[in-house]
Design an enzyme around this catalytic site. Sequence first.
Site, PDB file in Angstrom:
ATOM      1  N   TYR A 150       0.853  -1.198   0.000  1.00  0.00           N
ATOM      2  CA  TYR A 150       0.000   0.000   0.000  1.00  0.00           C
ATOM      3  C   TYR A 150       0.886   1.244   0.000  1.00  0.00           C
ATOM      4  CZ  TYR A 150      -3.629   3.310   1.248  1.00  0.00           C
ATOM      5  OH  TYR A 150      -4.476   4.375   1.232  1.00  0.00           O
ATOM      6  N   TYR A 160      -2.869   4.369   9.561  1.00  0.00           N
ATOM      7  CA  TYR A 160      -2.355   3.089   9.064  1.00  0.00           C
ATOM      8  C   TYR A 160      -1.270   2.545   9.993  1.00  0.00           C
ATOM      9  CZ  TYR A 160      -1.575  -0.333   5.310  1.00  0.00           C
ATOM     10  OH  TYR A 160      -1.493  -1.482   4.570  1.00  0.00           O
TER      11      TYR A 160
END
Length: 267
Positions: A150, A160
């Site tokens: 990602y 995240y």
Amino acid sequence: MSSQLLAGKRGVIFGALDNQSIAWQVAEVCAEMGAKFTLTNAPVALRFGSLNELGERLGAEIIPADATSLEDLQNLFTKSEEILGGKLDFVLHAIGMSLNVRKGKSYTDLKHDWMLKTFDISAISFHKMCQVLYNGDHMADWGSILGLTYIAAQRTFPDYSEMAESKALLESFARSFGYHFGEKNHVRVNTISQSPTMTTAGKGVKGFDEFFGYADKMSPLGNATARSCGEYCATLFSDYTRYVTMQNLYHDGGFSNMGMNPKALEH
């Protein structure tokens, strides 16, 4: 999709849990394109997922394996070769988990024991996987190894958390092993940086729904779906991408090259 792009190819797919998983969609596409493969996930995941249903429908045998265990990985690849009748042409690593994210820990207040576990499961497992494949000579010449990543590996997405560092480490492992595998028997190793995707794991990240919508507006093509990611993976498992290696490939509708899209400012 009727193309037999992967006819005769043998592989192993890590990480399918349910029909929202990217790995599940990769398996569906690969089966449609003529590939034969085994499916694997951690024993604990198999208890609450629905992988048996997928395996039965696609005719794919399921081999439980803890991706952080060298012994489990050795057993997985040896058994897969026996079941499939030869060396592996492709392997997909679609594994990621953070206890800190699951427990809602702030990035500035992480439990470092959990962080080490995150790195082991989400990134070091990729190195272990590649090492077992390399030393056991399980990959066929001109094979393909893929890891899912990602863009948080390159840019800051606060919620995240330490998964960002995990993905950065994963991408580095892919580049490094890409060299060694390329020199050994022309196996290529790449990562795919996918759009935010409505998976079981993705939806566990704080503020995911809002960010999913933001990314969709920012990307000229919109967010790439799990199914389209499966199709992209299939092209990278095929013979048409034999000279693509050591790359981090963005599959994100253009998000990674956008500065601002006026649509993202609309209410």
